[in-house]
Design a protein around this motif. Structure first.
Motif, mmCIF file in Angstrom:
data_model
loop_
_atom_site.group_PDB
_atom_site.id
_atom_site.type_symbol
_atom_site.label_atom_id
_atom_site.label_comp_id
_atom_site.label_asym_id
_atom_site.label_seq_id
_atom_site.Cartn_x
_atom_site.Cartn_y
_atom_site.Cartn_z
ATOM 1 N N GLU A 135 21.750 37.177 29.939
ATOM 2 C CA GLU A 135 22.742 37.804 29.068
ATOM 3 C C GLU A 135 23.800 38.616 29.804
ATOM 4 O O GLU A 135 24.797 39.022 29.206
ATOM 5 C CB GLU A 135 22.033 38.671 28.024
ATOM 6 N N MET A 136 23.631 38.869 31.096
ATOM 7 C CA MET A 136 24.663 39.563 31.863
ATOM 8 C C MET A 136 25.801 38.590 32.183
ATOM 9 O O MET A 136 25.637 37.371 32.114
ATOM 10 C CB MET A 136 24.088 40.105 33.166
ATOM 11 N N SER A 137 26.957 39.109 32.533
ATOM 12 C CA SER A 137 28.068 38.249 32.946
ATOM 13 C C SER A 137 28.932 38.977 33.970
ATOM 14 O O SER A 137 29.126 40.193 33.885
ATOM 15 C CB SER A 137 28.924 37.836 31.743
ATOM 16 N N PHE A 138 29.421 38.213 34.939
ATOM 17 C CA PHE A 138 30.325 38.758 35.946
ATOM 18 C C PHE A 138 31.765 38.721 35.447
ATOM 19 O O PHE A 138 32.145 37.828 34.685
ATOM 20 C CB PHE A 138 30.225 37.957 37.243
ATOM 21 N N LYS A 139 32.555 39.677 35.876
ATOM 22 C CA LYS A 139 33.992 39.709 35.572
ATOM 23 C C LYS A 139 34.721 39.008 36.710
ATOM 24 O O LYS A 139 34.998 39.601 37.761
ATOM 25 C CB LYS A 139 34.464 41.154 35.431
ATOM 26 N N ALA A 140 35.044 37.725 36.490
ATOM 27 C CA ALA A 140 35.561 36.886 37.569
ATOM 28 C C ALA A 140 36.857 37.432 38.161
ATOM 29 O O ALA A 140 37.058 37.411 39.381
ATOM 30 C CB ALA A 140 35.773 35.465 37.061
ATOM 31 N N ASP A 141 37.742 37.942 37.315
ATOM 32 C CA ASP A 141 39.029 38.436 37.813
ATOM 33 C C ASP A 141 38.849 39.663 38.702
ATOM 34 O O ASP A 141 39.501 39.807 39.745
ATOM 35 C CB ASP A 141 39.971 38.747 36.651
ATOM 36 N N VAL A 142 37.927 40.551 38.315
ATOM 37 C CA VAL A 142 37.689 41.759 39.111
ATOM 38 C C VAL A 142 37.045 41.395 40.446
ATOM 39 O O VAL A 142 37.399 41.953 41.503
ATOM 40 C CB VAL A 142 36.800 42.759 38.335
ATOM 41 N N LEU A 143 36.101 40.457 40.410
ATOM 42 C CA LEU A 143 35.431 40.025 41.638
ATOM 43 C C LEU A 143 36.437 39.470 42.641
ATOM 44 O O LEU A 143 36.409 39.797 43.831
ATOM 45 C CB LEU A 143 34.380 38.952 41.321
ATOM 46 N N GLU A 144 37.335 38.633 42.143
ATOM 47 C CA GLU A 144 38.294 37.999 43.056
ATOM 48 C C GLU A 144 39.251 39.018 43.661
ATOM 49 O O GLU A 144 39.582 38.953 44.848
ATOM 50 C CB GLU A 144 39.071 36.899 42.318
ATOM 51 N N LYS A 145 39.692 39.974 42.857
ATOM 52 C CA LYS A 145 40.609 41.006 43.361
ATOM 53 C C LYS A 145 39.944 41.879 44.431
ATOM 54 O O LYS A 145 40.628 42.471 45.278
ATOM 55 C CB LYS A 145 41.092 41.881 42.207
ATOM 56 N N ALA A 146 38.628 41.963 44.383
ATOM 57 C CA ALA A 146 37.916 42.810 45.339
ATOM 58 C C ALA A 146 37.804 42.156 46.719
ATOM 59 O O ALA A 146 37.361 42.800 47.673
ATOM 60 C CB ALA A 146 36.529 43.142 44.808
ATOM 61 N N ILE A 147 38.183 40.892 46.833
ATOM 62 C CA ILE A 147 38.162 40.207 48.128
ATOM 63 C C ILE A 147 39.514 40.419 48.801
ATOM 64 O O ILE A 147 40.531 39.876 48.376
ATOM 65 C CB ILE A 147 37.857 38.702 47.957
#
Length: 431
Positions: free
Chosen positions: A351-363
């Motif tokens: 039931e958890m989910s990653f925030k794809a946009d935030v993850l990518e910006k952190a790279i």
């Protein structure tokens, strides 16, 4: 309290305060093994019938009464209370009340020592099988998430510092493999513990030709635990074995929960948890707290404490000692915490989910430096020179994209080559 089943007619009654000290908690704890005790008692009756200590009519009457006891207990009609010294004496009391002198025959050829050993062993087997089912669900949840998120870039960390581009799929796949190993470990533990102690009595056998193979089959054990002395000496040892295997599951879950504790913070903001997995603050209206994750993270400490308690108790000579009664509380507490935590793990994963946009910006650009060094090494530049060159050129990496880095990572298990099919194959071989 009813008179203890060991009380001699010529013996003065034991002081109530002393009896409560020796057995006060035991009767409450026996609620968790009582139905297994009844199950083992039925097998013992069949064994006594097979060697003609009980005739068929007597055996049938005892088994029927034991079935009625289980029904009455499940319906709340019969209660384990301080009226009894322990669950074992409660069974005998019930049978004598129902069947008179026939009920007094149930204890022929057995001791409370092998009675508690077999009931506890059945509980442990049942608990480990439950844990196996929960781990199977966890593996499936992790593999499903790994497939779903394999192309979502996320920062990879070492020393809690941004290191290289990674992927959410790789993160989930790591926990999938951990749980596959844990499943294998639990299966080994079940195989080790799957030995029938019933029929060893107080640790020296009895002068009856007990049909221990019959009770082994009746109780669905794979083999006999042969030596009566070892049967006594294994009490606590086998409990410790079960808790250790479960602790390995909680060790991985603790790391998972540590990651989530970081990832759900505003500083990272990588993950969404459903509202029903968070709580509010009693004073700060703005807060949502990952209390569930934090308690799951802490569950390993409870299990570790239970194992230390067991290890401390087991500083004993051979044979039965009353200290062994003290192995029940840590075992039962440890089993409950472990099963509750492992069961919830797959729910959190699903039931958890990653925030794809935030993850990518952190790279950020410097994280591609390792890629650049490897690329230069492929061209023949010695790696140490390439390493230094990449460090000097890392400011020129801003035009790189996370997915470019992920697709280059083709080593087995890496982002572009997660080998999820191989993990699934290993998993299926264990089912």
């Amino acid at each position: 309290m009813t008179a203890p089943i060991w009380q001699k007619q010529s013996q003065a009654s034991v002081d109530n305060e002393i009896m409560n000290y020796m057995a006060g908690e035991d009767i409450l704890l026996d609620n968790q093994i009582f139905l297994f005790d009844i199950q083992a008692s039925k097998a013992h009756v069949k064994g006594l019938n097979s060697i003609t200590i009980l005739d068929k009519g007597e055996a049938d009457s005892l088994i029927q009464a034991l079935d009625e006891l289980a029904h009455d207990y499940n319906q709340g009609v019969f209660h384990l209370s301080n009226q009894f010294e322990d669950g074992h004496s409660a069974i005998e009391y019930y049978l004598v009340e129902k069947l008179g002198d026939l009920g007094k025959k149930i204890h022929t050829g057995r001791s409370r020592n092998d009675q508690v050993s077999v009931a506890t062993r059945l509980l442990i087997k049942h608990s480990l099988k439950q844990a196996e089912d929960y781990i199977v669900s966890a593996v499936r949840a992790c593999l499903a998430q790994a497939k779903l998120t394999k192309d979502i870039p996320m920062p990879g960390y070492t020393h809690l510092q941004r290191a290289v581009p990674s992927s959410a799929g790789m993160w989930f796949a790591g926990f999938a493999e951990a749980m596959i190993d844990n499943l294998m470990s639990l299966q080994f533990s079940l195989q080790l513990l799957d030995a029938n102690p019933l029929g060893t009595a107080a640790g020296y056998g009895v002068n009856l030709p007990l049909d221990r193979e019959l009770t082994t089959n009746e109780l669905d054990f794979s083999r006999l635990q042969i030596n009566p002395i070892y049967t006594q000496n294994s009490r606590g040892k086998f409990e410790l074995e079960a808790l250790f295997r479960l602790s390995q599951c909680l060790l991985d879950i603790r790391r998972f929960c540590w990651d989530l504790s970081l990832f759900t913070s505003q500083e990272f903001n990588f993950v969404n948890l459903p509202d029903n997995m968070t709580t509010g603050s009693s004073i700060m209206p703005n807060k949502r707290n990952p209390d569930l994750i934090e308690l799951m993270r802490g569950s390993y400490a409870t299990l570790q404490g239970a194992m230390v308690e067991l290890q401390s108790i087991l500083s004993l000579p051979s044979g039965y000692q009353r200290d062994l009664q003290l192995t029940k509380p840590p075992l039962l507490k440890g089993l409950k915490v472990a099963l509750d935590t492992i069961k919830l793990f797959s729910k959190v994963v699903s039931e958890m989910s990653f925030k794809a946009d935030v993850l990518e910006k952190a790279i950020d650009a410097p994280m591609y430096a390792t890629d650049l060094a490897t690329e230069q090494s492929i061209k023949g530049i010695p790696f140490r020179e390439a390493y230094q060159s990449a460090n000097d050129l890392k400011k020129n990496l801003a035009d790189r994209l996370p997915m470019d880095s992920l697709t280059q990572r083709t080593s087995p298990g890496a982002c572009a080559n997660l080998l999820l099919d191989e993990l699934e194959s290993r998993f299926n071989q264990l089912l």
